[in-house]
Design a protein around this motif. Structure first.
Motif, mmCIF file in Angstrom:
data_model
loop_
_atom_site.group_PDB
_atom_site.id
_atom_site.type_symbol
_atom_site.label_atom_id
_atom_site.label_comp_id
_atom_site.label_asym_id
_atom_site.label_seq_id
_atom_site.Cartn_x
_atom_site.Cartn_y
_atom_site.Cartn_z
ATOM 1 N N SER A 711 -35.506 -42.436 -30.084
ATOM 2 C CA SER A 711 -35.116 -41.134 -30.660
ATOM 3 C C SER A 711 -34.396 -41.332 -31.984
ATOM 4 O O SER A 711 -34.528 -40.526 -32.907
ATOM 5 N N MET A 712 -33.618 -42.426 -32.102
ATOM 6 C CA MET A 712 -32.901 -42.663 -33.365
ATOM 7 C C MET A 712 -33.852 -43.145 -34.455
ATOM 8 O O MET A 712 -33.694 -42.805 -35.621
ATOM 9 N N GLU A 713 -34.866 -43.911 -34.053
ATOM 10 C CA GLU A 713 -35.861 -44.357 -35.045
ATOM 11 C C GLU A 713 -36.682 -43.178 -35.550
ATOM 12 O O GLU A 713 -37.037 -43.100 -36.720
ATOM 13 N N GLU A 714 -36.970 -42.231 -34.629
ATOM 14 C CA GLU A 714 -37.797 -41.075 -35.000
ATOM 15 C C GLU A 714 -36.977 -39.971 -35.681
ATOM 16 O O GLU A 714 -37.526 -38.972 -36.109
ATOM 17 N N GLY A 715 -35.660 -40.164 -35.738
ATOM 18 C CA GLY A 715 -34.809 -39.142 -36.373
ATOM 19 C C GLY A 715 -34.552 -37.932 -35.486
ATOM 20 O O GLY A 715 -34.215 -36.858 -35.972
ATOM 21 N N LEU A 716 -34.746 -38.087 -34.151
ATOM 22 C CA LEU A 716 -34.538 -36.948 -33.244
ATOM 23 C C LEU A 716 -33.085 -36.927 -32.764
ATOM 24 O O LEU A 716 -32.781 -37.114 -31.600
ATOM 25 N N PHE A 717 -32.158 -36.758 -33.711
ATOM 26 C CA PHE A 717 -30.744 -36.707 -33.324
ATOM 27 C C PHE A 717 -30.004 -35.808 -34.314
ATOM 28 O O PHE A 717 -30.555 -35.438 -35.353
ATOM 29 N N ALA A 718 -28.788 -35.442 -33.962
ATOM 30 C CA ALA A 718 -27.932 -34.643 -34.857
ATOM 31 C C ALA A 718 -26.714 -35.486 -35.181
ATOM 32 O O ALA A 718 -26.102 -36.069 -34.288
ATOM 33 N N LYS A 719 -26.368 -35.557 -36.486
ATOM 34 C CA LYS A 719 -25.225 -36.389 -36.887
ATOM 35 C C LYS A 719 -23.915 -35.650 -36.687
ATOM 36 O O LYS A 719 -22.866 -36.255 -36.584
ATOM 37 N N ASP A 720 -23.979 -34.337 -36.684
ATOM 38 C CA ASP A 720 -22.743 -33.556 -36.640
ATOM 39 C C ASP A 720 -23.011 -32.255 -35.893
ATOM 40 O O ASP A 720 -24.169 -31.853 -35.755
ATOM 41 N N PHE A 721 -21.954 -31.614 -35.463
ATOM 42 C CA PHE A 721 -22.096 -30.344 -34.741
ATOM 43 C C PHE A 721 -22.852 -29.310 -35.586
ATOM 44 O O PHE A 721 -23.627 -28.518 -35.073
ATOM 45 N N SER A 722 -22.635 -29.367 -36.907
ATOM 46 C CA SER A 722 -23.256 -28.369 -37.792
ATOM 47 C C SER A 722 -24.784 -28.489 -37.806
ATOM 48 O O SER A 722 -25.483 -27.540 -38.164
ATOM 49 N N GLU A 723 -25.315 -29.660 -37.416
ATOM 50 C CA GLU A 723 -26.769 -29.849 -37.439
ATOM 51 C C GLU A 723 -27.449 -29.344 -36.162
ATOM 52 O O GLU A 723 -28.659 -29.300 -36.086
ATOM 53 N N ILE A 724 -26.632 -29.009 -35.163
ATOM 54 C CA ILE A 724 -27.205 -28.574 -33.880
ATOM 55 C C ILE A 724 -27.554 -27.096 -33.960
ATOM 56 O O ILE A 724 -26.746 -26.290 -34.426
ATOM 57 N N THR A 725 -28.737 -26.743 -33.530
ATOM 58 C CA THR A 725 -29.119 -25.326 -33.451
ATOM 59 C C THR A 725 -29.657 -25.070 -32.043
ATOM 60 O O THR A 725 -30.060 -25.997 -31.349
#
Length: 1813
Positions: A711-725
């Motif tokens: 998931s981290m290689e594919e970019g399927l993560f949020a770095k911060d709370f603001s990125e979560i929808t």
């Protein structure tokens, strides 16, 4: 210090503890093996089973003739338990530890006792007392000189104490008087072995105290055979074991010898007269074995006594030689006189040596060690069990330590266990064996001894007690540490007891630990506890350049000394303290302060170090000191394993060796693999493919979970709370499991909560059973809380989408991890078996030999010697096996850790393997389950393969029936016949065959059903709905056609219903454009060529069915981005939301739009039922207002934004009188309607016609600061309907003309006049004199009659166009309307014309008068500096209300004021109302008007000045002529009114005066008195209430006067209830303290003593810091004659008040004693104070005054004589001489006067020139 002495004993000799002090402070160490029951339960119940087993209380047979007592043998032998120990019991003990004040003694069976310094012997106690009295401690022999570890003693239990924690502590005594108390002088026989103490050393030997009265025991010098007992070395108090040589003089003298050889061999014999009452421990006896039991021996000794030998005291190697009737030599261990129980020992260390044993075991100190792999050799009922440690030494487990303290005993279960892990608790020298514990709670304890602690360690403990020098903290039962006072907090705490409570759990860091002396120092300084800098535990750690936190221990001129851990300390020179130069470091730093210090130099050999604060602040630190947090989250790293712990692996990230943590649960997606990998990894191993997932102050956290890595290689993560929808899908792991749900952690440290309801699609009764800690899951965000930065997620399989091929990828990863474990374990060392096991694989055939056949079968193989090879009964079914038979078996599973191989010999698995084809379907049977994996066989192919026991990450198995079991059948489909990644096994997908269930989306992703994107399909219409058509396709699957996919977009007619053109049952051709979720029917925008949909989304549009056209998928995001704001689009009505009153429309299967109510309708009449305008499925044209990431906002009114000059619908959101209407407009805008824009014709109360949520049509005038200005005027909304406008809009000042009459609404009323709103932007003002014809002194009168938004007609007087000022008039002659104030108010008319002129002339004349005359002319206006409130004569017509005015300055008198008599209460009259003021009701106004009245001035005078500013129309001469007569009359009237002697006669006169001076409390009080004279109580109350409302809040004293008057009134005429209510209100509105004081005075004066006392008690509680309150209460008590109570009060006052106030308070109380109480008492008080403070000449002066008034002449003269001899300044003595002389002149004789003068001369001569000057 007492407890500190015990906890941390200091060296040297110390004072003897007092007799009362019990040495009970050792908590649980006393006896590790006692049960923790309370004392009551320990009382043994008579005739219980235990008694039978343990101690025999059967009747004994006594033969009195020869003094012999027989006892019966015990039924069951058990060890001695502490609960069976009684006071008076004799025991053999061995010295274990010696301190200055007590000796710790090891007793039999692991017990422990304490021998106090007081319980040695009488001669030693006497010597101690003498030495202490002499204060010379040289000759005294301390306990360490008298006793040494290993020394054997005969003791008696002196006392059983109970410690703080409720456990028993055995207090021993070795005093011969107690030990030998059963022996008498007559019973002494030669050959007896006795113990005693050296009483005194004589020339030829020494006298030994053997505790037998009437007998002297003497030890001759020549009888001392050994060097050890050399008489030169024998000291008083020394313990000796000796043998009686001969008895002389009728037992009065006994000769002793101390030859160790003879003593060791001396056996007690019957002829020596031993019996059960005088039997002593330590005696050797010859015994016969009577009975051998499993748990010990029963012996007969001394011909007729029974004794027992427990399991601990049988010689270990000789148990086989113990047979009934055998003769043995035994040593008496203990004897209990009351129960006749005798314990014996056969152990060689007691039987052979006798006087000393080995205090430490042969294999060294092992206390606290945890030992694994121990075998239990025997279990002894009621006693315990014997364990054999791996090194073959024996250890004993007490029965209490076989189980946890709260668990029931199950000895059989414990004994059945093959091996045990134990912790060594202690070594018992008496038993020469280690005592151990099997309790998990003890084994798991991090700290068992002080040796287990290291400096710098963070520990948790419990606050035990707060002492002056610090706080004692218990880390465990036996370990306590001290937090020194300076370490209780970062700052020095004045009241630590407020922060720390007993029993509180706290976190500390270890400063230093001295394990030998059991000293542990801790710190609570947050800066040290939380420090992430490297710790300096030794000087070697303090390399130059490193920075660490230290604390200042000393501040000197040359710098600060800073200490770290383990007493490592260094100097910070003064120039390194700060970048600024410091002169005095003490002003900047304080002891105990924590600071960062950088090492400049360090010499570890000399223990010296130079530090710098300055360099540490500047941050020039060596790289090594920086906490290495340069590993970025999301970075792929390699690491080396440093250390393994239960929770995880400590690793160093390569190449920089940055320390990080790899938790065990992060080693794999499969939880069973995590523990396998942990076991197989070793320190030094390199671990690759790690990802950094989070970091904090303390740690960098890494993961090896393949799914999280992907998931981290594919970019399927949020770095911060603001990125979560909402809707975001993330991969995480279970962090915490609670009863209400699970917390899921994601990379970058984000944590979401999955509530119980969102964890699984199944019904979940217990949230804690669904998931495991650390389990990998897919989560979808469902809710966001922006404010608290929290979010909720769902883990339901139906709501999350697994990645393509996720199941197969996880299976491959899991099997590869298992293969890696096998290889690692096989590669370690040269273990041939492991290498052979690693070579085996599932499905491999082996030749085996049958070993045993029971339930299943076990086999042996030559190649696998030492391995367990087994088959379950299912795997040998139908095969007849016999032992030693040769068979072929197939491997199912190999467990390399436990060397176990599971095989099957079923014929169908041994057949030749058949080949498989891709996508072929088979029935499979589960053959073997191993946690996360299962081995299955494919039907009739003899093929085995491995599958996972769960198909999806989030699968939850709530019951056993849901889990896979061996023997179950599955339906499988082959994906790949031979997959290299799983060692050539077939790769399959599977599902349970029964019961039939509907397949879920993800299972179909790997199955063959469903349809791909772009496929053309045929089907039959099942149902037609307004917004969709449901279709059954030819293959039986479902399909759906969205309303927008039925007709070509260009052909859609407005208002039509596209789906109605398709008929139910008709056949259609369609094309797949996507799919829907089976559960939520949401559109799935996947277009992967292999992705198959269960429910296909179709299109019927002809242009899209053409296969030649390039047909590309469009994502929802692309579709949304294609819409432009303002564009007109066709959409279809899908739903009306009645709660939000909004319409949902759809333009596409994946796009939804919303239309708010205001963008839906144009007529307010439609607002109640907007849904009637639009039908479901109807095509409508809409304009795009806004595009958000998930949906579009539309408008159906044809406009998409607001424009100036247009009209729009709005909803009233709020009504504000000062602003108007607040209106919500379409498209998220807001606006306001001013009060002047509501209608074309103004109405009174214009806002009453509107309500909240009302719909209005508004005209948009313009936008200011983002808010629209609106108008509701019909002339604006419908300009074509030309109706006359009564009140036109005023857009600018230029539209207005002078003299114009105009209507407007009152905006506000102030001192400057009445402000009137003429339009939304123009406000006019009418000055007060232009507002009404009446004279108004205060604008408040107008405010009450003109509330905001009152409609008024006004006339424009003038316009200032530059400043935009409009001056208005409201006078009746200008507007033609009645006056704005009603006539009923009775206000005076304003003077105009001639009258006004005369008034002006009079005023000018008055101003020209000389100063003296002016005073007479205007007596009611006093000067500000004159005092307001003076006492004056009372009139005969006094109302019975008395006023006490507290004076600030009585020095100046007003011109007219008369000295007043003291007003007293007449005994005849009623109790008078008392008010806080020094005046009475009828005093002239001139002397009593407060300052506020002076400021207000006279009303007519003020009016006069007002009038003089007006422009004059007539000439001065003309006006004089016209108004001459009127002026004379006016002057005459004014003179009458201003006569100071004139007292107001009626209410009107008071009202007039009050209008002029509204803030005068005097006037209000006179007014109250006026009513009270007429007994109008209610009116008086009303006046008081009016006064409180009228008097300005700034006039606090004036208000207080009224409150006090009201309190007086209620006290005299009201009830207790009404008085209480007034008092509560007064306290609320005034300063509470004066109000309390006034009420107390009122109570005291009206003889309500009880109430007064109650109030005073409240006051001293509430105002305890106020000196005046205590004095006031003291005065009251003394006036009541309660002298003792006053003394007690003084003590309380001194405790409550600051110490600096003490002297003054005592002096004041002394004065009160003189005045109201006992003069003698007052005198004593003064004497005490002045003896402590002799230089307080002010107090001496007061004392003299009081003595002159109350004392005798003799006393006064004595006092003066004392004063003139004080050592104070000459000037002050001179003053006292003067006073002395004056006193003598007044009261003395010529002789006494002369005597004073002579004393003065003597003083001057003595002081010389200084005094003369």
């Amino acid at each position: 210090m007492a407890s500190m002495e015990e906890d941390f004993p200091r060296g040297g000799t110390t004072k003897k503890p007092s007799e009362s002090k019990k040495v009970v402070q050792r908590a649980e160490v006393d006896n590790l093996f006692q049960s923790n029951e309370k004392a009551e339960t320990k009382k043994r119940k008579q005739a219980t089973k235990d008694d039978g087993k343990k101690i025999k209380k059967q009747k004994t047979v006594e033969k009195k003739e020869d003094g012999l007592t027989l006892n019966k043998a015990a039924k069951c032998v058990e060890i001695l338990h502490i609960k069976n120990v009684k006071e008076g019991m004799l025991m053999l003990g061995c010295v274990k530890e010696v301190t200055d004040f007590e000796v710790m003694v090891s007793l039999p069976c692991g017990l422990q006792g304490f021998l106090s310094i007081k319980n040695i012997c009488d001669s030693y106690a006497k010597l101690l007392a003498e030495q202490l009295d002499a204060a010379d401690t040289e000759d005294i022999c301390s306990l360490p000189h008298l006793f040494h570890p290993g020394m054997v003693l005969r003791c008696i239990v002196a006392k059983l104490d109970r410690t703080k924690r409720g456990s028993l502590s055995i207090q021993l005594s070795v005093n011969p008087k107690l030990v030998n108390k059963s022996l008498t002088s007559s019973s002494l026989k030669a050959g007896m072995v006795l113990t005693g103490f050296v009483e005194s050393v004589e020339d030829h030997g020494c006298i030994v105290d053997i505790g037998i009265s009437g007998t002297k025991a003497f030890l001759l010098k020549n009888a001392i055979k050994t060097k050890q007992n050399n008489p030169g070395e024998l000291k008083v108090g020394q313990y000796v074991t000796c043998q009686v040589e001969d008895v002389k003089s009728d037992s009065r003298v006994v000769h002793l010898s101390v030859n160790p050889v003879t003593i060791a061999q001396a056996c007690a014999e019957t002829k020596q007269g031993w019996n059960l009452t005088n039997l002593l421990p330590g005696l050797l006896v010859k015994a016969t074995i009577k009975k051998v039991t499993k748990h010990g021996l029963l012996l007969d000794f001394l011909s007729s006594f029974s004794g027992q030998v427990d399991v601990l005291h049988m010689e270990p190697g000789q148990t086989s030689s113990y047979t009934e009737g055998a003769q043995v030599q035994a040593c008496v261990l203990y004897s209990e006189p009351s129960t006749r129980l005798v314990g014996l020992s056969l152990r060689s260390h007691l039987v052979q040596s006798g006087t000393a044993v080995d205090p430490v075991p042969a294999d060294g100190d092992r206390i606290g060690e945890v030992v694994k792999e121990c075998r239990m050799t025997s279990m002894h009922h009621m006693s315990g069990a014997m364990l054999e440690l791996p090194n073959k030494t024996l250890a004993f487990v007490h029965s209490n330590h076989l189980k946890e303290s709260h668990e029931p005993a199950n000895e059989n279960r414990v004994f059945a266990m093959p091996t045990h892990t134990c912790r060594i608790l202690d070594f018992s020298p008496m038993d020469q064996i280690h005592f151990v514990s099997l309790r998990k709670s003890i084994i798991m304890k991090p700290f068992f001894r002080y040796h287990d602690l290291q400096a710098g360690q963070i520990v948790e403990g419990t606050v035990s007690v707060l002492l002056n020098h610090g706080m004692v903290v218990h880390l465990s039962d036996h370990i306590k540490g001290l937090v020194p006072r300076t370490h209780l907090s970062d700052i020095v705490l004045k009241n630590p007891e407020k922060k720390y409570m007993e029993g509180m759990k706290i976190k500390c860091r270890v400063l230093s630990v001295d394990a030998e002396n059991k000293k542990l120092y801790l710190t609570r300084k947050k800066a040290l506890v939380d420090s992430s800098l490297p710790l300096f535990l030794s000087y070697n750690d303090a390399r130059p350049g490193r920075v660490s936190h230290g604390y200042i221990v000393c501040i000197k001129d040359f710098g600060c000394i800073v200490r770290f851990y383990n007493n490592v300390k260094g100097l910070v020179p003064v120039h390194e303290l700060s970048s600024e130069p410091l002169i005095n470091p003490e002003e900047v730093f304080y002891v105990g302060q924590v600071l960062k210090a950088k090492v400049l130099q360090c010499d570890p050999e000399k223990d010296k170090m130079v530090l710098s604060f300055k360099a540490a602040l500047e941050g020039k630190t060596e790289d090594a000191t920086k906490p290495h947090f340069d590993c970025e989250v999301g970075k792929r790293v390699e690491a080396r394993l440093l250390k393994k712990s239960v929770t995880g692996l400590k690793v160093a990230i390569l190449p920089d060796d940055v320390h990080a943590l790899l938790p065990t649960m992060h080693l794999s997606d499969h939880m069973s693999n995590c523990s396998l990998l942990w076991e197989s990894l070793q320190e030094g191993d390199i671990i690759s493919n790690l990802y950094c997932i989070s970091k904090n102050k303390q740690n960098i956290i890494l993961t090896k979970k393949p799914t999280v890595r992907w998931s981290m290689e594919e970019g399927l993560f949020a770095k911060d709370f603001s990125e979560i929808t909402v809707g975001t899908q993330l991969f995480g792991w279970i962090k915490n499991i609670m009863s209400y749900g699970v917390f899921v952690e994601f990379p970058y440290g984000l944590v979401g909560l999955a509530p119980k309801s969102a964890m699984t699609d199944k019904f979940l009764s217990d949230a804690t059973t669904a998931f495991q800690l650390g389990q990998t899951v897919i989560a979808k965000v469902t809710n966001l809380d922006e404010e608290k930065r929290r979010f909720l997620v769902t883990l339901k399989n139906s709501e999350v989408i697994s990645p393509q091929g996720d199941t197969q990828t996880r299976l491959i990863n899991g099997l590869q991890e298992r293969r890696a474990v096998t290889e690692m374990l096989a590669g370690r060392g040269n273990d041939e078996l492991r290498q052979n096991l690693a070579a085996l694989s599932v499905g491999q055939k082996l030749k085996l030999t049958v070993d045993t056949v029971k339930e299943g079968a076990t086999f042996i193989s030559d190649d696998l010697a030492g391995a367990t090879i087994q088959a379950t009964k299912h795997h040998i079914m139908g095969v007849n096996l016999t032992e030693a038979q040769k068979v072929t078996a197939v491997v199912l599973h190999v467990d390399i850790l436990s060397s176990c191989v599971h095989v099957s010999i079923l014929p169908k698995l041994l057949e030749k393997k058949k080949s498989l084809t891709e996508e072929s379907k088979h029935t499979a049977m589960v053959q073997f389950i191993d946690k996360d994996f299962a081995v299955v066989s494919l039907d009739n192919t003899a093929q085995l393969t491995v599958i996972q026991t769960s198909t999806r990450l989030n699968d939850v198995f709530l019951s056993e029936s849901e889990k896979l079991k061996a023997g179950m059948t599955l339906a499988v489909e082959v994906i790949e016949p031979s997959c290299e990644e799983i060692q050539g096994f077939p790769l399959v997908s599977w599902e349970r065959t029964a019961p039939k269930r509907q397949r879920t989306t993800s299972e179909n992703q790997t199955g063959s059903k469903g349809h791909c994107f772009g496929e053309i399909v045929k089907g039959k219409v099942r149902t037609v709905k307004p917004t969709c058509i449901q279709v059954t396709l030819e293959d039986g699957s479902a399909g759906s056609v969205h309303v927008s996919e039925v007709v070509e977009p260009a052909e859609v007619c407005l208002g039509s219903f596209p789906t109605s053109s398709v008929k139910v049952g008709s056949m259609i051709t369609a094309r797949v454009i996507g799919g829907r979720e089976a559960s939520s029917h949401r559109f799935l925008p996947f277009s992967h060529p292999k992705f198959r949909y269960t429910i296909s989304e179709l299109t019927l549009i002809p242009s899209k069915l053409d296969k030649s056209v390039d047909f590309k998928p469009v994502t929802a995001k692309e579709k949304l981005n294609s819409y432009k704001v303002g564009e007109e689009i066709t959409c279809f009505v899908s739903k009306f939301n009645p709660d939000r009153k909004s319409l949902e429309v759809t333009t596409d299967p994946c796009v939804t739009g919303t239309v708010e109510l205001l963008a839906m309708i144009t007529d307010p009449k439609d607002a109640s039922h907007p849904q009637k305008l639009y039908k479901l499925g109807q095509a409508v044209r809409a304009r795009v207002v806004d595009v958000t990431p998930h949906r579009i906002v539309l408008s159906l009114t044809g406009v998409h934004k607001l424009e100036k000059g247009s009209t729009a619908l709005g909803i009233v959101t709020n009504i504000q009188p000062q602003v108007g209407l607040m209106v919500k407009l379409p498209f998220g805008s807001n606006g306001t309607v001013a009060i002047t824009d509501l209608a074309d014709a103004y109405k009174p109360n214009p806002l009453d016609a509107y309500s909240k949520d009302q719909l209005l049509r508004c005209y948009l005038l313009g936008n200011e600061n983002g808010k629209w200005q609106l108008s509701l005027r019909p002339s604006r909304l419908n300009p074509q309907q030309e109706k006359p406008v009564k009140d036109p809009e005023v857009l600018s000042v230029s539209q207005l003309k002078e003299g114009q009459t105009i209507r407007g609404y009152v905006k506000s009323v102030g001192e400057q006049g009445v402000f009137i709103r003429l339009s939304r932007s123009i406000t006019g003002r009418a000055e007060l004199q232009q507002s009404t014809k009446y004279f108004v002194n205060n604008h408040a009168v107008l405010s009450t009659h003109l509330p905001p938004n009152t409609l008024l007609t006004t006339k424009i007087v003038s316009i200032d166009k530059e400043e935009d000022f409009v001056n208005l008039s409201l006078l009746p002659e200008d507007t033609g309307k009645p006056d704005i104030l009603p006539e009923s108010l009775g206000l005076p008319l304003r003077l105009i014309g001639e009258e006004k002129k005369k008034h002006d002339i009079k005023n000018t004349r008055k101003r020209k008068l000389p100063e003296g005359e002016q005073k007479q002319a205007e007596p009611e206006v006093p000067k500000k500096k004159k005092n307001k409130n003076k006492k004056a004569k009372t009139d005969d017509s006094d109302s019975g209300v008395e006023v006490y005015f507290r004076e600030e300055d009585d020095k100046e008198d007003d011109v007219k004021s008369v000295p007043a008599k003291e007003v007293t209460t007449t005994s005849a009259g009623p109790s008078r109302l008392q008010v806080a003021a020094g005046f009475s009701w009828d005093v002239g106004l001139s002397s009593l008007k407060p300052a506020s009245a002076a400021q207000d001035g006279d009303s007519s005078d003020g009016e006069d000045q007002d009038g003089s500013t007006k422009p004059q129309k007539k000439s001065r001469h003309e006006l004089e002529q016209e108004k001459k007569a009127a002026e004379k009359a006016l002057v005459q009237r004014e003179t009458e009114l201003m006569d100071p002697s004139l007292r107001p006669e009626d209410a009107a006169a008071f009202e007039r005066l009050l209008l002029a001076s509204p803030n005068s409390s005097l006037l209000w009080l006179q007014y109250m008195a006026h009513h009270l004279q007429a007994t109008q109580i209610e009116q008086a109350r009303a006046v008081a209430e009016r006064a409180l409302k009228t008097i300005s809040f700034r006039e606090e004293q004036e208000k207080l006067n009224v409150w006090v008057a009201l309190l007086n009134l209620e006290n005299m005429y009201g009830t207790a209830e009404s008085l209480k209510k007034v008092f509560e209100r007064a306290v609320q509105f005034c300063e509470p303290m004066p109000v309390y004081q006034q009420l107390a005075d009122i109570y005291a004066k009206s003889d309500k003593t009880k109430e007064a006392e109650g109030l005073y008690k409240t006051m001293v509680r509430r105002f305890r810091d106020n000196k005046a309150v205590w004095l006031s209460y003291g005065t009251f008590l003394l006036q009541q004659g309660q002298s003792d109570a006053a003394t007690a009060l003084l003590q309380r006052a001194l405790k409550s008040l600051p110490s600096k106030e003490s002297v003054d308070v005592i002096a004041k109380f002394a004065q009160l004693e003189f005045r109201y109480g006992d003069a003698e008492k007052g005198r004593n008080m003064f004497d005490k104070v002045l003896s402590s403070y002799p230089k307080r000449t002010d107090l001496w002066s007061i004392f003299i005054d009081l003595m002159v008034k109350h004392g005798s002449q003799k006393d006064v003269r004595a006092l003066f004589d004392r004063v003139i001899h004080l050592s104070v300044s000459v000037k002050k003595i001179k003053f006292f001489f003067k006073r002395y002389l004056e006193y003598e002149k007044k009261h003395g004789t010529p002789q006494s006067i002369q005597a004073v003068k002579e004393k003065a001369m003597e003083f001057v001569e003595a002081k010389g020139t200084e005094a003369a000057n």
